[in-house]
Enzyme design. Structure first.
Site, PDB file in Angstrom:
ATOM      1  N   GLU A  27      66.151  59.870  -8.801  1.00  0.00           N
ATOM      2  CA  GLU A  27      65.875  60.932  -9.787  1.00  0.00           C
ATOM      3  C   GLU A  27      66.384  60.665 -11.060  1.00  0.00           C
ATOM      4  OE1 GLU A  27      67.733  64.998  -8.711  1.00  0.00           O
ATOM      5  OE2 GLU A  27      66.083  65.826 -10.374  1.00  0.00           O
ATOM      6  N   LYS A  60      58.992  68.573 -11.116  1.00  0.00           N
ATOM      7  CA  LYS A  60      59.895  69.313 -10.034  1.00  0.00           C
ATOM      8  C   LYS A  60      59.643  70.693  -9.809  1.00  0.00           C
ATOM      9  CE  LYS A  60      64.898  69.222  -9.028  1.00  0.00           C
ATOM     10  NZ  LYS A  60      66.521  68.435  -9.439  1.00  0.00           N
ATOM     11  N   CYS A  67      64.290  65.590  -5.704  1.00  0.00           N
ATOM     12  CA  CYS A  67      65.587  66.218  -5.298  1.00  0.00           C
ATOM     13  C   CYS A  67      65.680  67.516  -4.467  1.00  0.00           C
ATOM     14  CB  CYS A  67      66.429  66.033  -6.502  1.00  0.00           C
ATOM     15  SG  CYS A  67      68.028  66.156  -5.924  1.00  0.00           S
TER      16      CYS A  67
HETATM   17  N1  LIG Z   1      69.250  66.704  -8.602  1.00  0.00           N
HETATM   18  C1  LIG Z   1      69.310  67.913  -7.653  1.00  0.00           C
HETATM   19  O1  LIG Z   1      68.261  68.731  -7.831  1.00  0.00           O
HETATM   20  N2  LIG Z   1      70.346  68.327  -6.995  1.00  0.00           N
HETATM   21  C2  LIG Z   1      70.732  69.433  -6.607  1.00  0.00           C
HETATM   22  C3  LIG Z   1      71.826  69.175  -5.445  1.00  0.00           C
HETATM   23  C4  LIG Z   1      71.249  68.853  -4.302  1.00  0.00           C
HETATM   24  O2  LIG Z   1      70.868  69.753  -3.358  1.00  0.00           O
HETATM   25  O3  LIG Z   1      71.170  67.597  -4.025  1.00  0.00           O
END
Ligand SMILES: NC(=O)NCCC(=O)O
Length: 389
Positions: free
Chosen positions: A119, A196, A233
């Site tokens: 990401e 996203k 993610c």
């Molecule tokens: N980048 C991201 O959405 N991280 C959130 C933490 C997770 O759940 O991995």
């Protein structure tokens, strides 16, 4: 990163052997055969020289009478940032390009068809800071920004499809920002993009200060090598997000991530979620995480009464692939840059669908009806108490 555990695999391999190791692999990973794919000597040497891990595994399917095998080589790249976060924005970006290009070149030598990065691969994951400057300056146009231009050239050179997760600046809509995966075709043109869907509000993941939930639905991109989709993610915690890519016909779903060992990122869930999605949706998944510590110039707090700090904690890498039958390959390290290659036969998806019938037995009609009731303002959960008749 000297004291960090190198990988889950190193723990297993250092402590199990013989029948115990075989049984572990069979019962836990579903692997009864190693299926390691031999790499070129030149690739191994280049990886050593540039200090990244490289490994490749096959995901074979049964031979069919009416279809020829659909073999695709898919690569995922995990990497740490390449310059300190107080250096100028373009210098930081270029340092990442220079480092990652060496990995892409090796993937090109190995004949990899599709590559997905972690990401927001071209920048530090600065959203913990809640500062807008200079981090918003990493944003670029998905269609013609420097990152897309950099990859378009390599895509055409190696006939490679790229899944490139970036901070998007949408100049056609008042300059707003999005967390976007850009799909670049093997000819170097942009096939499309996906934004996203699920934005975290947990721990130091303050992304909602920067961009909103995506507005692109669940697109599947028909590339020369297969139908692919991207669950960015935090979307990996949302089963319906995974499900919709399956409904739209995805054959491989990538999960480019930026996640840490602490509860907010939940390392103990990492090995389950993308794997479970592969099983329930009968497609291949690839989960890709950043590597290393990223220290920022100014301290920030986690709003939990604990001391302020300058980094999120370790991004633990551990990228891995799972097949539609739920069998997975060993993951990359927790601490090192790496290129992991899967040689997949996409025929396996339909074979598993025919065998397990999860799509036929999924009862979408029942859930559509139940969920529409859940959304009503006066909804009462369906709970039956002992004395109710
Ligand atoms: N980048 C991201 O959405 N991280 C959130 C933490 C997770 O759940 O991995």
């Amino acid at each position: 990163m000297e004291n960090e555990t190198v990988s889950l695999e190193s723990i297993i391999n250092n402590n199990l052997n013989g029948r115990d190791l075989e049984e572990f692999n069979r019962i836990y990973y579903g692997r009864t055969d190693n299926h390691e794919v031999k790499l070129k000597e030149s690739s191994i040497a280049a990886a050593k020289e540039a200090d990244f891990e490289i490994a490749a595994y096959a995901f074979p399917a049964k031979k069919e009478q009416t279809r020829t095998p659909r073999i695709v080589k898919v690569g995922v790249i995990q990497h740490s940032i390449a310059a300190p976060t107080d250096r100028p924005v373009n210098e930081q970006k270029k340092a990442i390009f220079d480092k990652v290009k060496k990995i892409i070149d090796v993937a090109g030598q190995e004949g990899v068809n599709i590559i997905c990065f972690q990401e927001l691969w071209n920048m530090p994951f600065a959203f913990c800071t809640r500062e807008k400057q200079p981090w918003c300056e990493f944003a670029e146009s998905a269609e013609e920004g420097p990152t897309t231009r950099f990859l378009s050239e390599l895509a055409a050179k190696y006939a490679m499809v790229f899944v490139s997760s970036i901070l998007e600046r949408d100049e056609n809509h008042s300059d707003i920002l999005w967390n976007t995966a850009v799909i670049i075709s093997d000819t170097g043109s942009v096939i499309g993009k996906h934004r996203k869907n699920h934005i975290p509000r947990v721990g130091d993941f303050n992304e909602s200060n920067y961009y909103m939930e995506g507005n692109t639905g669940h697109p599947v991109f028909a590339t020369r090598y297969g139908k692919i989709a991207v669950n960015i993610c935090f979307g990996r915690h949302h089963v319906l997000n995974w499900m919709m890519f399956g409904q739209n016909g995805a054959e491989i779903v990538f999960n480019p991530s930026a996640t840490i060992a602490a509860e907010a990122g939940s390392e103990y869930m990492w090995n389950i979620e993308a794997r479970n999605a592969a099983i329930t949706n009968c497609y291949y998944t690839a989960a890709i995480n950043r590597v290393g510590y990223e220290e920022f110039p100014n301290e920030f707090t986690s709003a939990d009464g604990k001391p302020a700090h300058k980094d999120l904690g370790l991004f633990y890498g551990s990228s891995y692939f799972t097949g539609p039958d739920g069998v997975r390959c060993p993951g990359l390290s927790r601490t090192k840059d790496g290129l992991l290659i899967a040689v997949m036969d996409l025929n396996k998806n339909r074979q598993i669908k025919d065998r397990r019938c999860y799509y036929m037995t999924q009862r979408l009609d029942m859930y559509v009806s139940s969920l529409s009731k859940v959304l009503e303002l006066d909804y009462k959960p369906q709970v039956v108490h002992e004395n109710e008749k």
